[in-house]
Design a protein around this motif. Structure first.
Motif, mmCIF file in Angstrom:
data_model
loop_
_atom_site.group_PDB
_atom_site.id
_atom_site.type_symbol
_atom_site.label_atom_id
_atom_site.label_comp_id
_atom_site.label_asym_id
_atom_site.label_seq_id
_atom_site.Cartn_x
_atom_site.Cartn_y
_atom_site.Cartn_z
ATOM 1 N N ARG A 1 0.820 -1.216 0.000
ATOM 2 C CA ARG A 1 0.000 0.000 0.000
ATOM 3 C C ARG A 1 0.855 1.268 0.000
ATOM 4 O O ARG A 1 0.494 2.259 -0.618
ATOM 5 C CB ARG A 1 -0.918 0.031 1.210
ATOM 6 N N ARG A 2 1.947 1.209 0.719
ATOM 7 C CA ARG A 2 2.828 2.377 0.833
ATOM 8 C C ARG A 2 3.903 2.411 -0.259
ATOM 9 O O ARG A 2 4.698 3.326 -0.316
ATOM 10 C CB ARG A 2 3.513 2.405 2.202
ATOM 11 N N LYS A 3 3.901 1.383 -1.109
ATOM 12 C CA LYS A 3 4.893 1.266 -2.192
ATOM 13 C C LYS A 3 6.314 1.383 -1.648
ATOM 14 O O LYS A 3 7.149 2.120 -2.162
ATOM 15 C CB LYS A 3 4.625 2.303 -3.270
ATOM 16 N N ARG A 4 6.553 0.610 -0.576
ATOM 17 C CA ARG A 4 7.866 0.577 0.060
ATOM 18 C C ARG A 4 8.455 -0.809 -0.115
ATOM 19 O O ARG A 4 7.736 -1.806 -0.167
ATOM 20 C CB ARG A 4 7.752 0.868 1.572
ATOM 21 N N ARG A 5 9.768 -0.868 -0.160
ATOM 22 C CA ARG A 5 10.473 -2.149 -0.238
ATOM 23 C C ARG A 5 10.911 -2.551 1.160
ATOM 24 O O ARG A 5 11.307 -1.708 1.968
ATOM 25 C CB ARG A 5 11.671 -2.035 -1.163
ATOM 26 N N ALA A 6 10.843 -3.838 1.438
ATOM 27 C CA ALA A 6 11.227 -4.353 2.750
ATOM 28 C C ALA A 6 12.674 -3.968 3.077
ATOM 29 O O ALA A 6 12.990 -3.623 4.217
ATOM 30 C CB ALA A 6 11.039 -5.865 2.816
ATOM 31 N N LYS A 7 13.529 -4.023 2.078
ATOM 32 C CA LYS A 7 14.938 -3.690 2.268
ATOM 33 C C LYS A 7 15.098 -2.253 2.771
ATOM 34 O O LYS A 7 15.855 -1.989 3.710
ATOM 35 C CB LYS A 7 15.666 -3.864 0.934
ATOM 36 N N ASP A 8 14.364 -1.324 2.181
ATOM 37 C CA ASP A 8 14.443 0.076 2.581
ATOM 38 C C ASP A 8 13.828 0.298 3.960
ATOM 39 O O ASP A 8 14.337 1.079 4.757
ATOM 40 C CB ASP A 8 13.756 0.965 1.550
ATOM 41 N N LEU A 9 12.734 -0.393 4.238
ATOM 42 C CA LEU A 9 12.098 -0.280 5.550
ATOM 43 C C LEU A 9 13.017 -0.807 6.639
ATOM 44 O O LEU A 9 13.165 -0.185 7.693
ATOM 45 C CB LEU A 9 10.769 -1.040 5.571
ATOM 46 N N ALA A 10 13.636 -1.941 6.392
ATOM 47 C CA ALA A 10 14.554 -2.523 7.375
ATOM 48 C C ALA A 10 15.669 -1.534 7.704
ATOM 49 O O ALA A 10 15.999 -1.319 8.878
ATOM 50 C CB ALA A 10 15.138 -3.836 6.847
ATOM 51 N N ARG A 11 16.230 -0.919 6.696
ATOM 52 C CA ARG A 11 17.300 0.050 6.903
ATOM 53 C C ARG A 11 16.788 1.259 7.708
ATOM 54 O O ARG A 11 17.447 1.734 8.621
ATOM 55 C CB ARG A 11 17.857 0.521 5.560
ATOM 56 N N ALA A 12 15.588 1.729 7.382
ATOM 57 C CA ALA A 12 15.027 2.913 8.039
ATOM 58 C C ALA A 12 14.765 2.699 9.527
ATOM 59 O O ALA A 12 14.868 3.634 10.316
ATOM 60 C CB ALA A 12 13.736 3.336 7.334
ATOM 61 N N ILE A 13 14.416 1.473 9.916
ATOM 62 C CA ILE A 13 14.107 1.226 11.331
ATOM 63 C C ILE A 13 15.237 0.534 12.077
ATOM 64 O O ILE A 13 15.103 0.222 13.256
ATOM 65 C CB ILE A 13 12.795 0.429 11.509
ATOM 66 N N GLY A 14 16.355 0.285 11.379
ATOM 67 C CA GLY A 14 17.502 -0.327 12.042
ATOM 68 C C GLY A 14 17.336 -1.801 12.338
ATOM 69 O O GLY A 14 17.802 -2.305 13.364
ATOM 70 N N MET A 15 16.674 -2.507 11.438
ATOM 71 C CA MET A 15 16.445 -3.947 11.592
ATOM 72 C C MET A 15 17.122 -4.665 10.429
ATOM 73 O O MET A 15 17.210 -4.114 9.334
ATOM 74 C CB MET A 15 14.936 -4.208 11.575
ATOM 75 N N THR A 16 17.583 -5.873 10.668
ATOM 76 C CA THR A 16 18.170 -6.624 9.561
ATOM 77 C C THR A 16 17.067 -7.053 8.591
ATOM 78 O O THR A 16 15.912 -7.254 8.994
ATOM 79 C CB THR A 16 18.926 -7.876 10.045
ATOM 80 N N GLU A 17 17.439 -7.204 7.346
ATOM 81 C CA GLU A 17 16.475 -7.669 6.345
ATOM 82 C C GLU A 17 15.961 -9.062 6.699
ATOM 83 O O GLU A 17 14.790 -9.365 6.495
ATOM 84 C CB GLU A 17 17.114 -7.691 4.963
ATOM 85 N N ALA A 18 16.838 -9.891 7.253
ATOM 86 C CA ALA A 18 16.446 -11.257 7.624
ATOM 87 C C ALA A 18 15.371 -11.230 8.717
ATOM 88 O O ALA A 18 14.378 -11.965 8.634
ATOM 89 C CB ALA A 18 17.660 -12.042 8.092
ATOM 90 N N ASN A 19 15.563 -10.390 9.728
ATOM 91 C CA ASN A 19 14.574 -10.321 10.812
ATOM 92 C C ASN A 19 13.258 -9.720 10.330
ATOM 93 O O ASN A 19 12.182 -10.164 10.739
ATOM 94 C CB ASN A 19 15.117 -9.536 11.993
ATOM 95 N N LEU A 20 13.327 -8.724 9.445
ATOM 96 C CA LEU A 20 12.098 -8.155 8.899
ATOM 97 C C LEU A 20 11.366 -9.206 8.066
ATOM 98 O O LEU A 20 10.138 -9.300 8.120
ATOM 99 C CB LEU A 20 12.392 -6.903 8.071
ATOM 100 N N SER A 21 12.101 -10.007 7.334
ATOM 101 C CA SER A 21 11.504 -11.068 6.538
ATOM 102 C C SER A 21 10.792 -12.092 7.422
ATOM 103 O O SER A 21 9.688 -12.538 7.108
ATOM 104 C CB SER A 21 12.570 -11.763 5.694
ATOM 105 N N LEU A 22 11.417 -12.446 8.542
ATOM 106 C CA LEU A 22 10.778 -13.373 9.484
ATOM 107 C C LEU A 22 9.501 -12.781 10.051
ATOM 108 O O LEU A 22 8.485 -13.466 10.179
ATOM 109 C CB LEU A 22 11.741 -13.728 10.616
#
Length: 82
Positions: free
Chosen positions: A13-34
């Motif tokens: 909905r926000r047209k955001r990529r998980a990779k960019d969101l993870a970076r913005a909140i200081g989370m690893t991409e792997a943890n965001l994926s989980l």
């Protein structure tokens, strides 16, 4: 698990990529994926707040409650005050 994570929906909905969101909140991409796949047992309020801040949403936009009727889930032993 009766709690369903709808992070993928909000990302779309926000047209955001998980990779960019993870970076913005200081989370690893792997943890965001989980988290996105619902393969976690919990999430810190600070993480939930960061997700809501970055995605401009409310916690209820990211999490849904869908009772598991087959297992007879009644909040797993939590008592209600009142």
């Amino acid at each position: 698990m009766p709690i369903v994570v709808r992070l993928d929906v909000m990302l779309a909905r926000r047209k955001r990529r998980a990779k960019d969101l993870a970076r913005a909140i200081g989370m690893t991409e792997a943890n965001l994926s989980l988290l996105k796949s619902g393969k976690v047992q919990g999430v810190r309020f600070a993480t939930l707040a960061a997700l809501c801040r970055e995605l401009d949403c409310q916690p209820g936009d990211l999490l849904d409650f869908e009772p598991d009727e087959e297992a007879g889930d009644t909040t797993s032993g939590l008592s209600r005050a009142g």
